[in-house]
Design a protein around this motif. Structure first.
Motif, PDB file in Angstrom:
ATOM      1  N   LEU A  81      30.381  42.016  42.034  1.00 18.75           N
ATOM      2  CA  LEU A  81      30.120  41.252  40.809  1.00 18.75           C
ATOM      3  C   LEU A  81      31.416  40.732  40.193  1.00 18.75           C
ATOM      4  CD1 LEU A  81      27.331  43.472  39.196  1.00 18.75           C
ATOM      5  CD2 LEU A  81      27.065  41.323  40.450  1.00 18.75           C
ATOM      6  N   LEU A  82      32.476  41.535  40.248  1.00 18.72           N
ATOM      7  CA  LEU A  82      33.777  41.079  39.744  1.00 18.72           C
ATOM      8  C   LEU A  82      34.242  39.855  40.531  1.00 18.72           C
ATOM      9  CD1 LEU A  82      36.252  41.634  37.896  1.00 18.72           C
ATOM     10  CD2 LEU A  82      37.165  43.066  39.727  1.00 18.72           C
ATOM     11  N   SER A 105      35.145  33.972  41.120  1.00 25.02           N
ATOM     12  CA  SER A 105      35.037  32.752  41.923  1.00 25.02           C
ATOM     13  C   SER A 105      34.558  31.570  41.090  1.00 25.02           C
ATOM     14  CB  SER A 105      34.084  32.967  43.101  1.00 25.02           C
ATOM     15  OG  SER A 105      32.754  33.150  42.650  1.00 25.02           O
ATOM     16  N   GLY A 106      34.340  31.786  39.799  1.00 23.40           N
ATOM     17  CA  GLY A 106      34.000  30.693  38.908  1.00 23.40           C
ATOM     18  C   GLY A 106      32.538  30.364  38.857  1.00 23.40           C
ATOM     19  N   GLY A 142      33.182  40.459  32.015  1.00 26.14           N
ATOM     20  CA  GLY A 142      31.997  40.977  32.689  1.00 26.14           C
ATOM     21  C   GLY A 142      32.198  42.306  33.378  1.00 26.14           C
ATOM     22  N   ALA A 143      33.447  42.783  33.470  1.00 26.44           N
ATOM     23  CA  ALA A 143      33.718  44.051  34.161  1.00 26.44           C
ATOM     24  C   ALA A 143      33.156  45.218  33.351  1.00 26.44           C
ATOM     25  CB  ALA A 143      35.219  44.226  34.377  1.00 26.44           C
ATOM     26  N   PRO A 186      43.233  46.698  35.787  1.00 24.08           N
ATOM     27  CA  PRO A 186      43.850  45.644  34.963  1.00 24.08           C
ATOM     28  C   PRO A 186      42.817  44.735  34.298  1.00 24.08           C
ATOM     29  CG  PRO A 186      44.955  45.830  37.097  1.00 24.08           C
ATOM     30  CD  PRO A 186      43.719  46.662  37.181  1.00 24.08           C
ATOM     31  N   PHE A 187      41.715  44.442  34.970  1.00 28.21           N
ATOM     32  CA  PHE A 187      40.664  43.623  34.356  1.00 28.21           C
ATOM     33  C   PHE A 187      40.049  44.352  33.159  1.00 28.21           C
ATOM     34  CE2 PHE A 187      40.877  41.787  38.602  1.00 28.21           C
ATOM     35  CZ  PHE A 187      40.793  40.429  38.338  1.00 28.21           C
TER      36      PHE A 187
END
Length: 678
Positions: A551-552, A557-558, A575-576, A591-592
């Motif tokens: 999902l990440l 990927s836009g 979204g993470a 990091p996200f």
């Protein structure tokens, strides 16, 4: 709006409409878990404080609980208007209650199914019990082991699960399915050797399978175990069963019409294949008797077949395989041990092990056996099987021994011109082909050779493996039409040869196709459906962390499959899910998650601490995550490192080497690196 459902039979989770609800942090999750333990009753705030901080609560603990509750209400009821009263997590009197529906919590559904099954005839009861036991993902309230407030409920649910396992075995026996009951009971007793009812059911199942000697051996083992561990003699039912088996009492046999009246829609009379299996097993037991060597070699064949069934079969096969290897080594015969180790040539398609400790034990046994084999050329085939086993079992570890063993096994197999040996050796070569980016062409070559070799020599499981490898490799090379063809070929072979695990991988590939086509909404739904199919498939090395990583990458990927568009890192971070089980991919997710929390300095530190990605099929995807983060955080050393790693895969689709997900073209990430470098 869809209702929230809660899962506690494993880690505590919440879902709405099949999508995971983020529960924020560990304390938030603890509030939900504590309220679910209360089963819709009110828990006073002072009790919540005492339970969440079992030592000395900090100053402001009551306020912290109120903050947790407010955040949870937003997560659980996001469409509730401001100042409207909560309907799910409610305030009542001195505390809070979680008013979940009776069917909205998996533990409550499990108990209801267990109760209902007790009133049903064997056929429908078995169906309900299978459904109930299938709800378990791990120990109940898994992350709260040792918490005083959870211990009683965890123990109660664990006992109900054990009872459910035994009642399922009893239902199978009542339906004349003794052989089906044996493997699960064996595994059940390995973890719970004090369960007298399980010993009784296992002995009876063996007896009804025509294995009287094994049934008596189990009862002797039960007596030794109970006496040695608990200082107890077997109970009356176990003693009576032993006497009845010795006397071959007719009442132990299943009546000819057992289970057929009121058996339910899932049951059918014994087929010719069923009868042949029982008669052959009985004849084997009578003929081979106590021959340990013959039994071990035959057991390996059964364990191998058990592994390709997936689910509980694969998990049981892993346990029994180690036991077989230990038993073979005890006999001190390296040739026998080679046949036991090397006979488990189950094709492997995912270069990350399900049980690293077990794999290390298998590798150690294989190395000991290699050292014990005579140097004569007559033992080269044995050496090849052991070396191929080392190559397969060291997958994903970056051990220098893995590639070395793969090369040696391949060389021996080609020299001996043995197709089955070569197929297994090529599996080892494939497993050791993920040490750096850009190796998809080499994997495609291995897959093509496996398909041709296996088709010529009737090796269907390796033919399937070859198609799955080519599906992955062609997807990585952006040749999706060819990947489609290999996925379809694998599915056809799986249907013909009854290989249910194949559909798990081709199902994920179907989700990848949606993502590559830029259909982000359907792709997310397909990823979640594919993950649900992985649950219970017996492959934790594949499943753990895969869904949140997929999902990440989808968000990165836009959403259109083009890869790393403007604002993609911010969208991916937003979204993470901090509460997701990221498994081995946590360092790349961290990091996200820190960017999501607004902590860019900490995100930069986490980026700098990233290790080289593991030597598996996620290599390019994880390098692209590093590249995206480095571009966002303007970190030149990380940008240059990511570029050096990714250049060999410049023409590939990031992540598609897995055959399961993609983050878009690698070229898009290299372009972003160039733009971000000074």
């Amino acid at each position: 709006m869809a209702e929230v459902e809660f899962g506690v039979l494993g880690a505590v989770v919440a879902e709405r409409g099949g999508a995971r609800v983020g529960l924020r942090g560990p304390r938030h999750t603890a509030v939900v878990a504590r309220l679910l333990v209360a089963r819709r009753r009110v828990v006073p705030v002072r009790q919540l404080v005492a339970d969440l901080w079992e030592e000395e609560p900090p100053q402001g603990a009551v306020g912290a609980v109120q903050t947790f509750v407010a955040a949870l209400r937003k997560a659980l009821e996001p469409e509730r208007p401001p100042r409207a009263p909560a309907r799910l997590l409610v305030t009542e009197g001195p505390g809070y209650a979680l008013r979940a529906r009776p069917d909205a919590v998996d533990a409550w559904r499990f108990e209801a199914a267990l109760t209902a099954a007790a009133e049903l005839p064997p056929g429908p009861a078995l169906e309900r019990l299978e459904e109930a036991l299938g709800l378990w993902r791990g120990p109940a309230y898994a992350e709260f082991a040792g918490a005083r407030w959870a211990d009683t409920e965890r123990a109660r649910l664990a006992e109900l699960r054990l009872q459910g396992e035994e009642r399922r075995a009893a239902a199978r026996l009542a339906l004349g399915r003794a052989e089906q009951a044996v493997p699960d009971l064996d595994a059940h007793l390995a973890d719970h050797p004090w369960r007298e009812e399980a010993w009784r059911l296992l002995a009876l199942a063996l007896y009804r399978s025509g294995r009287q000697a094994d049934a008596l051996a189990v009862l002797r083992r039960a007596r030794e175990t109970l006496a040695g561990r608990l200082g107890l003699d077997p109970g009356a039912r176990l003693r009576r069963l032993e006497a009845d088996i010795l006397a071959q009492d007719p009442h132990l046999d299943l009546p000819t019409d057992a289970g057929l009246t009121n058996a339910g829609p899932t049951d059918a009379p014994a087929t010719a294949a069923d009868l042949l299996w029982r008669e052959a097993a009985a004849a084997y037991d009578r003929t081979v008797g106590g021959g340990a060597r013959a039994r071990l070699e035959s057991a390996v064949g059964l364990i191998r077949n058990l592994a390709v069934t997936g689910g509980g079969g694969l998990e049981a096969a892993r346990r029994h395989r180690l036991a077989a290897i230990s038993a073979a080594e005890e006999l001190g015969d390296p040739e026998l041990t080679t046949r036991v180790i090397g006979g488990y040539d189950v094709p492997a398609v995912w270069p990350r092990g399900d049980d690293p400790q077990a794999a290390a034990r298998i590798v150690a046994a294989a190395e000991r056996t290699l050292a014990a084999l005579p140097p004569a050329a007559a033992y080269d085939a044995a050496r090849c099987r052991l070396l191929a086993t080392v190559a397969v079992e060291t997958r994903g570890t970056r051990s220098p021994r893995g590639p070395q063993a793969a090369r040696a096994a391949e060389e021996i197999a080609r020299r001996l011109d043995d197709p089955a040996l070569l197929a297994y050796a090529l599996n080892g070569v494939f497993m050791q082909s993920c040490t750096r980016a850009g190796r998809a062409p080499r994997r495609d070559e291995v897959g093509a050779e496996l398909v041709a070799l296996a088709a010529r020599h009737d090796l269907p499981t390796f033919e399937v493996l070859g198609h799955l490898i080519r599906m992955q490799a062609r997807a990585a090379l952006a040749d999706l039409a060819a990947a489609d063809a290999h996925a379809a070929a694998a599915d056809r072979l799986a249907e013909r040869h009854e290989l249910p695990l194949v559909g798990v991988f081709t199902g994920w590939y179907a989700a990848l196709r949606l993502a590559a086509a830029g259909r982000s909404g359907p792709a997310e739904a397909a990823y979640r459906a594919a993950d649900a199919r992985l649950e219970g498939a017996g492959m934790p090395g594949v499943r753990r962390g895969l869904l949140p990583l997929a999902l990440l990458c989808l968000r990165l990927s836009g959403g259109d499959g083009s890869g790393l568009g403007a604002g993609a890192v911010a969208a991916a971070a937003e979204g993470a899910d901090p509460g997701a089980d990221w498994g081995p991919y946590r360092p790349w997710a961290e990091p996200f998650l820190l960017l999501r929390a607004g902590d860019r300095p900490a995100a930069r530190q986490a980026l700098a601490a990233l290790p080289e990605p593991p030597a598996d099929l996620t290599y390019e995807a994880l390098c692209c995550l590093q590249a995206a983060l480095a571009a966002e955080l303007r970190d030149p050393p990380a940008l240059r490192q990511a570029r050096a790693r990714l250049l060999p895969a410049a023409s590939e689709l990031a992540g598609a080497a897995t055959g399961m997900f993609t983050a878009g073209p690698v070229r898009a990430y290299l372009t972003a690196i160039t733009a971000a470098l000074p």
